[in-house]
Motif scaffolding. Structure first.
Motif, PDB file in Angstrom:
ATOM      1  N   THR A 164       0.815  -1.220   0.000  1.00  0.00           N
ATOM      2  CA  THR A 164       0.000   0.000   0.000  1.00  0.00           C
ATOM      3  C   THR A 164       0.853   1.276   0.000  1.00  0.00           C
ATOM      4  N   GLY A 165       2.151   1.149  -0.357  1.00  0.00           N
ATOM      5  CA  GLY A 165       3.032   2.335  -0.316  1.00  0.00           C
ATOM      6  C   GLY A 165       3.403   2.849  -1.678  1.00  0.00           C
ATOM      7  N   GLU A 166       2.462   2.696  -2.680  1.00  0.00           N
ATOM      8  CA  GLU A 166       2.787   3.171  -4.016  1.00  0.00           C
ATOM      9  C   GLU A 166       3.091   4.666  -4.054  1.00  0.00           C
ATOM     10  N   ASP A 167       2.403   5.438  -3.222  1.00  0.00           N
ATOM     11  CA  ASP A 167       2.638   6.890  -3.229  1.00  0.00           C
ATOM     12  C   ASP A 167       4.066   7.224  -2.803  1.00  0.00           C
ATOM     13  N   LEU A 168       4.579   6.542  -1.813  1.00  0.00           N
ATOM     14  CA  LEU A 168       5.954   6.807  -1.381  1.00  0.00           C
ATOM     15  C   LEU A 168       6.959   6.471  -2.472  1.00  0.00           C
ATOM     16  N   LEU A 169       6.712   5.369  -3.170  1.00  0.00           N
ATOM     17  CA  LEU A 169       7.622   5.004  -4.251  1.00  0.00           C
ATOM     18  C   LEU A 169       7.558   6.004  -5.407  1.00  0.00           C
ATOM     19  N   ALA A 170       6.380   6.493  -5.705  1.00  0.00           N
ATOM     20  CA  ALA A 170       6.229   7.451  -6.802  1.00  0.00           C
ATOM     21  C   ALA A 170       6.932   8.770  -6.472  1.00  0.00           C
ATOM     22  N   GLN A 171       6.860   9.193  -5.201  1.00  0.00           N
ATOM     23  CA  GLN A 171       7.506  10.456  -4.811  1.00  0.00           C
ATOM     24  C   GLN A 171       9.025  10.371  -4.923  1.00  0.00           C
ATOM     25  N   GLN A 172       9.597   9.244  -4.573  1.00  0.00           N
ATOM     26  CA  GLN A 172      11.048   9.104  -4.555  1.00  0.00           C
ATOM     27  C   GLN A 172      11.602   8.419  -5.800  1.00  0.00           C
ATOM     28  N   ASP A 173      10.773   7.977  -6.691  1.00  0.00           N
ATOM     29  CA  ASP A 173      11.195   7.262  -7.901  1.00  0.00           C
ATOM     30  C   ASP A 173      12.041   6.044  -7.538  1.00  0.00           C
ATOM     31  N   LEU A 174      11.495   5.214  -6.631  1.00  0.00           N
ATOM     32  CA  LEU A 174      12.196   4.036  -6.159  1.00  0.00           C
ATOM     33  C   LEU A 174      11.559   2.776  -6.719  1.00  0.00           C
ATOM     34  N   TRP A 175      12.292   1.693  -6.614  1.00  0.00           N
ATOM     35  CA  TRP A 175      11.752   0.367  -6.894  1.00  0.00           C
ATOM     36  C   TRP A 175      12.056  -0.540  -5.718  1.00  0.00           C
ATOM     37  N   LEU A 176      11.258  -1.596  -5.541  1.00  0.00           N
ATOM     38  CA  LEU A 176      11.364  -2.481  -4.385  1.00  0.00           C
ATOM     39  C   LEU A 176      11.411  -3.930  -4.826  1.00  0.00           C
ATOM     40  N   MET A 177      12.065  -4.732  -3.976  1.00  0.00           N
ATOM     41  CA  MET A 177      11.972  -6.190  -4.123  1.00  0.00           C
ATOM     42  C   MET A 177      12.257  -6.811  -2.777  1.00  0.00           C
ATOM     43  N   LEU A 178      11.681  -7.994  -2.573  1.00  0.00           N
ATOM     44  CA  LEU A 178      11.846  -8.743  -1.339  1.00  0.00           C
ATOM     45  C   LEU A 178      12.558 -10.050  -1.669  1.00  0.00           C
ATOM     46  N   VAL A 179      13.770 -10.217  -1.091  1.00  0.00           N
ATOM     47  CA  VAL A 179      14.581 -11.403  -1.353  1.00  0.00           C
ATOM     48  C   VAL A 179      14.394 -12.352  -0.177  1.00  0.00           C
TER      49      VAL A 179
ATOM     50  N   ASP B  39      10.641 -12.260   7.000  1.00  0.00           N
ATOM     51  CA  ASP B  39      10.491 -13.158   5.850  1.00  0.00           C
ATOM     52  C   ASP B  39      11.559 -12.962   4.795  1.00  0.00           C
ATOM     53  N   GLY B  40      12.548 -12.094   5.024  1.00  0.00           N
ATOM     54  CA  GLY B  40      13.604 -11.899   4.035  1.00  0.00           C
ATOM     55  C   GLY B  40      14.253 -10.533   4.135  1.00  0.00           C
ATOM     56  N   LEU B  41      14.801 -10.103   3.009  1.00  0.00           N
ATOM     57  CA  LEU B  41      15.537  -8.839   2.930  1.00  0.00           C
ATOM     58  C   LEU B  41      14.823  -7.919   1.954  1.00  0.00           C
ATOM     59  N   LEU B  42      14.347  -6.761   2.475  1.00  0.00           N
ATOM     60  CA  LEU B  42      13.679  -5.784   1.640  1.00  0.00           C
ATOM     61  C   LEU B  42      14.728  -4.872   1.024  1.00  0.00           C
ATOM     62  N   VAL B  43      14.737  -4.781  -0.309  1.00  0.00           N
ATOM     63  CA  VAL B  43      15.728  -3.976  -1.041  1.00  0.00           C
ATOM     64  C   VAL B  43      14.999  -2.845  -1.740  1.00  0.00           C
ATOM     65  N   ALA B  44      15.461  -1.610  -1.495  1.00  0.00           N
ATOM     66  CA  ALA B  44      14.919  -0.426  -2.166  1.00  0.00           C
ATOM     67  C   ALA B  44      16.006   0.153  -3.052  1.00  0.00           C
ATOM     68  N   GLY B  45      15.710   0.366  -4.310  1.00  0.00           N
ATOM     69  CA  GLY B  45      16.692   0.879  -5.251  1.00  0.00           C
ATOM     70  C   GLY B  45      16.297   2.234  -5.789  1.00  0.00           C
TER      71      GLY B  45
END
Length: 400
Positions: A63-78, A123-129
């Protein structure tokens, strides 16, 4: 340059240096704080992003699409097995499978040239790029020993910077004071030269007419004596004006020394003869005191040195009644040559030891000029005043 002016200048420069250093430190601190605010999305929003990603019924909901759009980030969970369990806007070039070495590398530096930050989850490692080229990652490692020495280095750097600023400011202040002093010297020189020129013209006329009246046989003897007094006093004023000009030039270092090899014995004999022939020594006895051994040669300006001795001889005549004995002498003392002028009166015995005056030269420009001429030759003039008057000029000898 007055001492209080130096203290004021030093205080001003010190305050300026401290202000400059304070502003520099404040600027660096402000830059660090602003940079921390700009890049804080790596920490606080990453926590919010992790909280926005929840696992419900075997599927991840974000539910954090707005935060990603503001910072131009991408996410993945390893996941723990190195497989990407979930991703959002992950670039295609970013792999979907990682081993232990891969994770160790990108958590420290970059992942496929993307600056990344990580957060550990159950459950893993959250990576923000972030986009390529948007952030410069730099890792700094310091030993505790160096960390403990940082305050010492900070103090040393502070004082080093302070010394550099003070040295630069001192050079500037010295140049400013020198320019100011030169301007004052030039103004004083122009004023003295103008006054001297204005005095010489009417003085020459007074001396000329007084000389004519003194030589006029038609005048009574009393009038001719008065004319002679006028002429002699006019000559005294002329000599004072010349002394004033020379004193000013020596003070301002505007008088160039024309040094030549000077043999003292012939020089002193000629000085004594000229003084006797000038008529100023009428009623006085002048004795020349020279050693049996040859005197050393001097590197000196003959005109200035003769001027100094003449001033001393004239001073003895002016301040003593007729009948006084004036002695002009010289001798070698170590690596210097000592010239002196002394006067005594017939009824006043010379004391065994002269007392030196506190202020150095006596009053008047004549004796001040003597001291300046001695200093210009690298020597010193010493004045003694008791029941008799004595002036000694200590001058360095000409090297062999």
């Amino acid at each position: 340059m007055k001492l209080k002016h130096l203290w004021k200048a030093a205080g001003l420069v010190t305050l300026s240096a401290i202000l400059i250093l304070t502003l520099c430190l404040a600027g660096l601190l402000a830059l660090v704080l602003r940079s921390a605010q700009i890049t804080q999305f790596w920490n606080a929003p990453l926590t919010k992003l992790s909280q926005s990603l929840v696992l419900e019924e075997g599927r991840y909901h974000f539910t954090g699409e707005d935060l990603l759009a503001q910072q131009d980030l991408w996410l993945m969970l390893v996941g723990r097995d190195g497989q990407v369990l979930w991703q959002y806007n992950k670039p295609a070039e970013v792999p979907d499978q990682y081993d232990l070495l891969d994770v160790a590398a990108f958590t420290r530096w970059y992942l496929e040239d993307y600056p990344v930050q990580t957060r550990i989850r159950p459950d893993g490692l959250l990576v923000a790029g972030a986009p390529k080229g948007s952030t410069w990652k730099l890792t700094i490692s310091l030993s505790e020993q160096i960390l403990h020495l940082l305050p010492v280095w900070g103090v040393l750097l502070f004082f080093l910077s302070l010394i550099c600023v003070l040295a630069l400011a001192a050079l500037l202040l010295r140049r400013w004071f020198r320019q100011d002093q030169q301007a004052r010297d030039e103004a004083r020189s122009d004023w003295i030269n103008g006054i001297s020129h204005d005095i010489r013209t009417p003085l020459s006329m007074v001396m000329g007419y007084a000389g004519q009246l003194e030589a006029d046989s038609a005048l009574p003897p009393a009038r001719r004596d008065q004319a002679a007094i006028i002429r002699r006093q006019s000559q005294t004023i002329r000599d004072l004006v010349n002394d004033l000009n020379l004193t000013m030039r020596l003070d301002c270092q505007m008088q160039a020394l024309r040094k030549t090899k000077l043999d003292l014995a012939p020089f002193l004999r000629q000085t004594a003869a000229d003084f006797l022939n000038s008529g100023l020594a009428e009623g006085f006895s002048l004795a020349l005191d020279l050693p049996d051994q040859p005197l050393p040669s001097l590197e000196a300006d003959e005109f200035l040195l003769r001027r100094a001795l003449n001033n001393l001889l004239i001073n003895c005549v002016r301040h003593n009644p007729p009948g006084a004995v004036i002695r002009l002498g010289a001798r070698q003392t170590g690596k210097a040559c000592l010239l002196w002028v002394e006067n005594t009166t017939p009824d006043a015995p010379a004391p065994p030891l002269y007392q030196e005056e506190d202020g150095g030269p006596a009053h008047g420009t004549g004796l001040k000029l003597v001291a300046q001429i001695a200093a210009a030759h690298g020597g010193q003039a010493t004045f003694f005043q008791g029941e008799t008057f004595l002036c000694q000029l200590r001058l360095p000898m000409r090297p062999s």
